[in-house]
Design an enzyme around this catalytic site. Structure first.
Site, PDB file in Angstrom:
ATOM      1  N   ASN A   6     148.094  -8.301  13.734  1.00  0.00           N
ATOM      2  CA  ASN A   6     147.686  -9.692  13.561  1.00  0.00           C
ATOM      3  C   ASN A   6     146.361  -9.677  12.795  1.00  0.00           C
ATOM      4  OD1 ASN A   6     146.939 -12.341  13.724  1.00  0.00           O
ATOM      5  ND2 ASN A   6     146.459 -12.313  15.917  1.00  0.00           N
ATOM      6  N   LYS A   8     144.887 -12.060  11.574  1.00  0.00           N
ATOM      7  CA  LYS A   8     144.176 -13.343  11.752  1.00  0.00           C
ATOM      8  C   LYS A   8     143.786 -13.895  10.373  1.00  0.00           C
ATOM      9  CE  LYS A   8     142.597 -11.580  16.119  1.00  0.00           C
ATOM     10  NZ  LYS A   8     141.774 -11.803  17.268  1.00  0.00           N
ATOM     11  N   HIS A  87     149.190 -17.732  20.368  1.00  0.00           N
ATOM     12  CA  HIS A  87     148.003 -16.859  20.454  1.00  0.00           C
ATOM     13  C   HIS A  87     146.867 -17.620  21.137  1.00  0.00           C
ATOM     14  CE1 HIS A  87     144.589 -14.403  19.297  1.00  0.00           C
ATOM     15  NE2 HIS A  87     145.455 -13.426  19.143  1.00  0.00           N
ATOM     16  N   GLU A  89     143.906 -17.892  20.455  1.00  0.00           N
ATOM     17  CA  GLU A  89     143.028 -18.620  19.542  1.00  0.00           C
ATOM     18  C   GLU A  89     143.629 -19.977  19.154  1.00  0.00           C
ATOM     19  OE1 GLU A  89     142.439 -15.502  16.638  1.00  0.00           O
ATOM     20  OE2 GLU A  89     141.355 -14.356  18.156  1.00  0.00           O
ATOM     21  N   GLU A 152     148.139 -10.520  26.632  1.00  0.00           N
ATOM     22  CA  GLU A 152     146.803 -10.387  26.057  1.00  0.00           C
ATOM     23  C   GLU A 152     145.772 -11.048  26.971  1.00  0.00           C
ATOM     24  OE1 GLU A 152     146.785  -9.665  21.602  1.00  0.00           O
ATOM     25  OE2 GLU A 152     146.950 -11.823  21.819  1.00  0.00           O
ATOM     26  N   GLY A 158     139.083  -8.567  21.244  1.00  0.00           N
ATOM     27  CA  GLY A 158     137.916  -8.363  20.386  1.00  0.00           C
ATOM     28  C   GLY A 158     136.644  -7.990  21.121  1.00  0.00           C
ATOM     29  N   SER A 193     141.812  -5.376  22.227  1.00  0.00           N
ATOM     30  CA  SER A 193     140.931  -4.232  21.988  1.00  0.00           C
ATOM     31  C   SER A 193     141.638  -2.879  21.989  1.00  0.00           C
ATOM     32  CB  SER A 193     139.780  -4.214  23.001  1.00  0.00           C
ATOM     33  OG  SER A 193     138.937  -5.337  22.811  1.00  0.00           O
ATOM     34  N   GLY A 213     144.566  -6.512  16.678  1.00  0.00           N
ATOM     35  CA  GLY A 213     143.718  -7.380  15.867  1.00  0.00           C
ATOM     36  C   GLY A 213     142.754  -6.552  15.029  1.00  0.00           C
ATOM     37  N   GLY A 214     141.538  -6.385  15.544  1.00  0.00           N
ATOM     38  CA  GLY A 214     140.445  -5.748  14.805  1.00  0.00           C
ATOM     39  C   GLY A 214     140.793  -4.432  14.126  1.00  0.00           C
TER      40      GLY A 214
END
Ligand code: PEP
Length: 232
Positions: A6, A8, A87, A89, A152, A158, A193, A213-214
């Site tokens: 993802n 983002k 998600h 977010e 999640e 994150g 993470s 993600g990151g």
């Protein structure tokens, strides 16, 4: 095992073209790579047997007066097979379980596989929130539907603060047994993470893969993670 990226609202044309070039060089046996770029970059990706394409969201209607939204039909036209729905977010921007169920229905109608994100907001908020999110979906779709949940914990996204193997196992087992009771056969990913060093914490918990993600923004480390997963 799934490695779902993802990105983002990150990356640009140059980044995606170069990352795809690197991903195409690696050989995986059991890891299914699913890349979910921002909508506008979908046409830059070519899918193959190992690499599939997904979107980060889908509209909760098939067409019409929905300024700024992208429909399941449009995603299919650009070779998406998966779509992330719900998600945190987006939930934090007001997305409700009802809208999420409508999005899941639209995705399923077009043969897209929804990756539905569920998770508790705070570290000690318990599991009720998660199962409410899971039940909202399971109670409103057909049990033969192909869906994937991504557990999640919102506090882990994150942050580098991760739950234990036991905690993740408990949630994944509970989601799976709830689904089984309702005759669903589902897979559950873990997200929050995950990196190339800690992923075994979650594979040991029975996760069928990861929502990432990151780490996806650091191509070398992302590839190291995929190779690590594949060698497990
Ligand atoms: C996410 O936002 O879905 C996610 C898992 O992010 P990160 O890996 O950066 O925690």
């Amino acid at each position: 095992m799934y490695a779902v990226a993802n990105y983002k609202m990150n990356g640009d044309k140059e980044f995606f073209l170069s990352q795809v070039q690197e991903l195409n060089k690696i050989d995986t046996k059991d890891t299914k790579i699913v890349l979910c770029p921002p909508f506008i970059y979908l046409p830059f990706f070519k899918v193959n047997e190992r690499i599939s394409l997904g979107a980060q969201d889908v509209a909760n209607a098939m067409k019409g007066r929905s300024t700024g939204q992208v429909s399941a039909t449009m995603l299919k036209e650009f070779d998406a097979e998966y779509v992330i729905i719900g998600h945190s977010e987006r939930r934090s921007n007001g997305e409700t379980n009802t809208q999420i169920v409508d999005k899941v229905k639209c995705a399923l109608e077009l043969g897209l596989i929804p990756i539905i994100c569920v998770g508790e907001l705070n570290k000690n908020s318990g599991n009720d929130e998660i199962f409410e999110q899971v039940d909202a979906v399971l109670k409103n779709i057909d049990h033969s539907s192909k869906i994937i949940f991504a557990y999640e914990p919102v506090w882990a996204i994150g942050s580098g603060d991760i739950p234990t193997t036991e905690e993740v196992k408990n949630v994944i087992d509970n989601i799976k047994s709830r689904a089984k009771e309702m005759n669903f056969d589902i897979e559950v990913l873990y997200g929050g993470s995950v990196d190339e060093k800690n992923f075994t914490t979650f594979s040991k918990a029975g996760a069928d893969g990861f929502l990432l993600g990151g780490i996806t923004l650091k191509t070398e480390r992302f590839i190291e993670l995929i190779k690590g997963m594949d060698n497990e």
